[in-house]
Design a protein around this motif. Structure first.
Motif, PDB file in Angstrom:
ATOM      1  N   ALA A   1     -68.703 -27.414 -43.925  1.00  0.00           N
ATOM      2  CA  ALA A   1     -67.386 -27.219 -44.549  1.00  0.00           C
ATOM      3  C   ALA A   1     -67.397 -26.066 -45.549  1.00  0.00           C
ATOM      4  N   PHE A   2     -68.530 -25.911 -46.268  1.00  0.00           N
ATOM      5  CA  PHE A   2     -68.558 -24.904 -47.334  1.00  0.00           C
ATOM      6  C   PHE A   2     -68.623 -23.474 -46.786  1.00  0.00           C
ATOM      7  N   SER A   3     -69.075 -23.339 -45.552  1.00  0.00           N
ATOM      8  CA  SER A   3     -69.009 -21.988 -44.997  1.00  0.00           C
ATOM      9  C   SER A   3     -67.737 -21.849 -44.154  1.00  0.00           C
ATOM     10  N   TYR A   4     -67.300 -22.932 -43.496  1.00  0.00           N
ATOM     11  CA  TYR A   4     -66.085 -22.873 -42.665  1.00  0.00           C
ATOM     12  C   TYR A   4     -64.864 -22.389 -43.474  1.00  0.00           C
ATOM     13  N   VAL A   5     -64.709 -22.902 -44.706  1.00  0.00           N
ATOM     14  CA  VAL A   5     -63.494 -22.561 -45.477  1.00  0.00           C
ATOM     15  C   VAL A   5     -63.340 -21.062 -45.734  1.00  0.00           C
ATOM     16  N   HIS A   6     -64.450 -20.336 -45.681  1.00  0.00           N
ATOM     17  CA  HIS A   6     -64.357 -18.887 -45.925  1.00  0.00           C
ATOM     18  C   HIS A   6     -63.931 -18.123 -44.668  1.00  0.00           C
ATOM     19  N   ARG A   7     -63.845 -18.849 -43.542  1.00  0.00           N
ATOM     20  CA  ARG A   7     -63.469 -18.173 -42.285  1.00  0.00           C
ATOM     21  C   ARG A   7     -62.078 -18.579 -41.809  1.00  0.00           C
ATOM     22  N   ILE A   8     -61.338 -19.319 -42.650  1.00  0.00           N
ATOM     23  CA  ILE A   8     -59.996 -19.775 -42.229  1.00  0.00           C
ATOM     24  C   ILE A   8     -59.034 -18.584 -42.271  1.00  0.00           C
ATOM     25  N   THR A   9     -58.287 -18.414 -41.180  1.00  0.00           N
ATOM     26  CA  THR A   9     -57.342 -17.285 -41.170  1.00  0.00           C
ATOM     27  C   THR A   9     -55.891 -17.775 -41.172  1.00  0.00           C
ATOM     28  N   VAL A  10     -55.653 -18.992 -40.614  1.00  0.00           N
ATOM     29  CA  VAL A  10     -54.281 -19.513 -40.580  1.00  0.00           C
ATOM     30  C   VAL A  10     -54.197 -20.684 -41.569  1.00  0.00           C
ATOM     31  N   PRO A  11     -53.297 -20.601 -42.564  1.00  0.00           N
ATOM     32  CA  PRO A  11     -53.274 -21.637 -43.599  1.00  0.00           C
ATOM     33  C   PRO A  11     -52.840 -23.016 -43.093  1.00  0.00           C
ATOM     34  N   PHE A  12     -53.281 -24.041 -43.799  1.00  0.00           N
ATOM     35  CA  PHE A  12     -52.966 -25.438 -43.449  1.00  0.00           C
ATOM     36  C   PHE A  12     -51.973 -26.015 -44.456  1.00  0.00           C
ATOM     37  N   GLN A  13     -51.202 -27.012 -43.978  1.00  0.00           N
ATOM     38  CA  GLN A  13     -50.256 -27.690 -44.879  1.00  0.00           C
ATOM     39  C   GLN A  13     -50.916 -28.867 -45.599  1.00  0.00           C
ATOM     40  N   LEU A  14     -51.913 -29.448 -44.934  1.00  0.00           N
ATOM     41  CA  LEU A  14     -52.638 -30.563 -45.556  1.00  0.00           C
ATOM     42  C   LEU A  14     -54.129 -30.285 -45.433  1.00  0.00           C
ATOM     43  N   ILE A  15     -54.838 -30.402 -46.549  1.00  0.00           N
ATOM     44  CA  ILE A  15     -56.301 -30.308 -46.493  1.00  0.00           C
ATOM     45  C   ILE A  15     -56.857 -31.548 -47.182  1.00  0.00           C
ATOM     46  N   TYR A  16     -57.705 -32.268 -46.470  1.00  0.00           N
ATOM     47  CA  TYR A  16     -58.349 -33.438 -47.081  1.00  0.00           C
ATOM     48  C   TYR A  16     -59.847 -33.149 -47.181  1.00  0.00           C
ATOM     49  N   VAL A  17     -60.366 -33.171 -48.399  1.00  0.00           N
ATOM     50  CA  VAL A  17     -61.787 -32.888 -48.631  1.00  0.00           C
ATOM     51  C   VAL A  17     -62.503 -34.216 -48.865  1.00  0.00           C
ATOM     52  N   ASP A  18     -63.361 -34.565 -47.915  1.00  0.00           N
ATOM     53  CA  ASP A  18     -64.016 -35.883 -47.972  1.00  0.00           C
ATOM     54  C   ASP A  18     -65.474 -35.712 -47.559  1.00  0.00           C
ATOM     55  N   LEU A  19     -66.269 -35.161 -48.487  1.00  0.00           N
ATOM     56  CA  LEU A  19     -67.608 -34.722 -48.102  1.00  0.00           C
ATOM     57  C   LEU A  19     -68.724 -35.585 -48.678  1.00  0.00           C
ATOM     58  N   PHE A  20     -68.401 -36.815 -49.042  1.00  0.00           N
ATOM     59  CA  PHE A  20     -69.438 -37.681 -49.598  1.00  0.00           C
ATOM     60  C   PHE A  20     -69.970 -38.619 -48.541  1.00  0.00           C
ATOM     61  N   LEU A  21     -71.261 -38.742 -48.523  1.00  0.00           N
ATOM     62  CA  LEU A  21     -71.864 -39.647 -47.558  1.00  0.00           C
ATOM     63  C   LEU A  21     -72.854 -40.514 -48.323  1.00  0.00           C
ATOM     64  N   ALA A  22     -72.476 -41.761 -48.551  1.00  0.00           N
ATOM     65  CA  ALA A  22     -73.318 -42.688 -49.302  1.00  0.00           C
ATOM     66  C   ALA A  22     -73.803 -42.017 -50.594  1.00  0.00           C
ATOM     67  N   GLU A  23     -75.126 -41.915 -50.754  1.00  0.00           N
ATOM     68  CA  GLU A  23     -75.629 -41.399 -52.033  1.00  0.00           C
ATOM     69  C   GLU A  23     -75.595 -39.879 -52.151  1.00  0.00           C
ATOM     70  N   ASN A  24     -75.230 -39.225 -51.046  1.00  0.00           N
ATOM     71  CA  ASN A  24     -75.265 -37.758 -51.099  1.00  0.00           C
ATOM     72  C   ASN A  24     -74.067 -37.204 -51.850  1.00  0.00           C
ATOM     73  N   ASN A  25     -74.353 -36.496 -52.880  1.00  0.00           N
ATOM     74  CA  ASN A  25     -73.335 -35.907 -53.718  1.00  0.00           C
ATOM     75  C   ASN A  25     -73.070 -34.475 -53.268  1.00  0.00           C
ATOM     76  N   CYS A  26     -71.878 -33.958 -53.448  1.00  0.00           N
ATOM     77  CA  CYS A  26     -71.612 -32.572 -53.088  1.00  0.00           C
ATOM     78  C   CYS A  26     -71.048 -31.846 -54.297  1.00  0.00           C
ATOM     79  N   PRO A  27     -71.893 -31.383 -55.207  1.00  0.00           N
ATOM     80  CA  PRO A  27     -71.368 -30.744 -56.418  1.00  0.00           C
ATOM     81  C   PRO A  27     -70.528 -29.498 -56.120  1.00  0.00           C
ATOM     82  N   GLN A  28     -70.760 -28.900 -54.916  1.00  0.00           N
ATOM     83  CA  GLN A  28     -70.000 -27.663 -54.615  1.00  0.00           C
ATOM     84  C   GLN A  28     -68.505 -27.904 -54.519  1.00  0.00           C
ATOM     85  N   ILE A  29     -68.055 -29.155 -54.330  1.00  0.00           N
ATOM     86  CA  ILE A  29     -66.606 -29.333 -54.113  1.00  0.00           C
ATOM     87  C   ILE A  29     -65.778 -28.925 -55.336  1.00  0.00           C
ATOM     88  N   THR A  30     -66.410 -28.909 -56.521  1.00  0.00           N
ATOM     89  CA  THR A  30     -65.626 -28.520 -57.703  1.00  0.00           C
ATOM     90  C   THR A  30     -65.874 -27.052 -58.088  1.00  0.00           C
TER      91      THR A  30
END
Ligand SMILES: C[S@@+](CC[C@H](N)C(=O)[O-])C[C@H]1O[C@@H](n2cnc3c(N)ncnc32)[C@H](O)[C@@H]1O
Length: 267
Positions: free
Chosen positions: A152-181
């Motif tokens: 997801a963190f590299s995909y977002v830099h390649r988006i060319t057509v904008p979205f109306q809804l984006i849901y960011v849900d990158l947590f998996l059990a104990e795995n934290n994703c500090p990059q989301i902020t």
């Protein structure tokens, strides 16, 4: 909690679990993902399929209702209600992006809500994708859903057509994703949002204080930023609207279901 949700929670207690298949995680072989059907005797309405697993001390699951008449799915109540509050007429929702897909609960909600919405899902676990394709999205209902194997963190830099809804849900059990902020990620999300759009962040691993700081720090890049609280599970929401007069109706609809802790309106 709606009456339907209350009934569903009662019936889940009477459910009988059947293991459908187990999969070894390609990224961490000590973790097994299980596809489990949970059915209620004589009452198929609330039968669910779950993707369950244990990682470290955390037990997690993703779930869908098997019945296609139940549009609202058994998890992510707040995300579904926030989406409905922003797009009360689902017909205006044409494009959605879900970052982190697992059992594809939110894609199912979207596919059942709008037959024309083009949905893109991004998931970096090969095993999750294999499971989703085999047991969760193997249905013509998903004709407008594309599930991509990507980070997801590299995909977002390649988006060319904008979205109306984006849901960011990158947590998996104990795995934290500090990059989301991070500034870089938020900047990419902001650039990928259409003129009238909403980005919902599942902030499961953030404290209320951290959510407040996160929302206020980035509010000026959007029309408004919010911290919503659903039973002490926080969601940080950024919206873009063409006129500030659209914010109040959205907030009012959302507050029928979820507590609004704070709003930050861009100057
Ligand atoms: C809580 S689950 C998502 C549930 C999903 N939103 C749904 O609607 O059912 C989180 C998912 O994010 C995925 N994930 C975590 N980090 C990721 C990343 N950097 N890129 C893509 N997917 C990621 C995990 O593999 C996991 O399947």
């Amino acid at each position: 909690m709606s009456f339907l949700d209350f009934l569903a929670s009662q019936f889940s207690k009477a459910q009988k679990a059947t293991l459908v298949e187990s999969f070894q995680d390609d990224l961490d072989p000590s973790v097994m993902f299980k596809v489990v059907d949970r059915k209620t005797p004589f009452l198929p309405l609330f039968d669910v399929r779950r993707l369950e697993f244990q990682r470290g001390s955390s037990y997690s699951y993703s779930a869908i209702y098997l019945n296609k008449h139940l549009r609202l799915q058994p998890i992510y109540f707040a995300v579904q209600r926030l989406t409905e509050s922003f797009f009360p007429k689902f017909s205006s929702l044409e494009s959605a992006l879900v970052l982190g897909c697992a059992g594809c609960s939110i894609p199912r909600f979207l596919a059942l809500s709008s037959k024309d919405c083009k949905i893109t899902g991004v998931e970096y676990s090969k095993t999750m994708i294999e499971i989703a394709r085999k047991y969760f999205i193997n249905d013509p209902l998903y004709k407008n859903f594309t599930l991509l194997h990507d980070d997801a963190f590299s995909y977002v830099h390649r988006i060319t057509v904008p979205f109306q809804l984006i849901y960011v849900d990158l947590f998996l059990a104990e795995n934290n994703c500090p990059q989301i902020t991070s500034m870089e990620f938020i900047h990419a999300i902001c650039s990928s949002m259409a003129e009238e759009s909403i980005a919902i962040f599942n902030a499961l691993c953030l404290s209320k204080d951290d959510c407040m700081k996160f929302a206020s720090r980035h509010a000026s890049s959007f029309s408004a930023a919010y911290v919503f609280d659903h039973q002490f599970h926080y969601y940080v929401v950024f919206v873009k609207v063409s006129s500030a007069s659209k914010l109040k109706p959205f907030e009012k609809r959302a507050m029928n279901f979820i507590r609004l802790d704070e709003r930050f309106i861009a100057p």
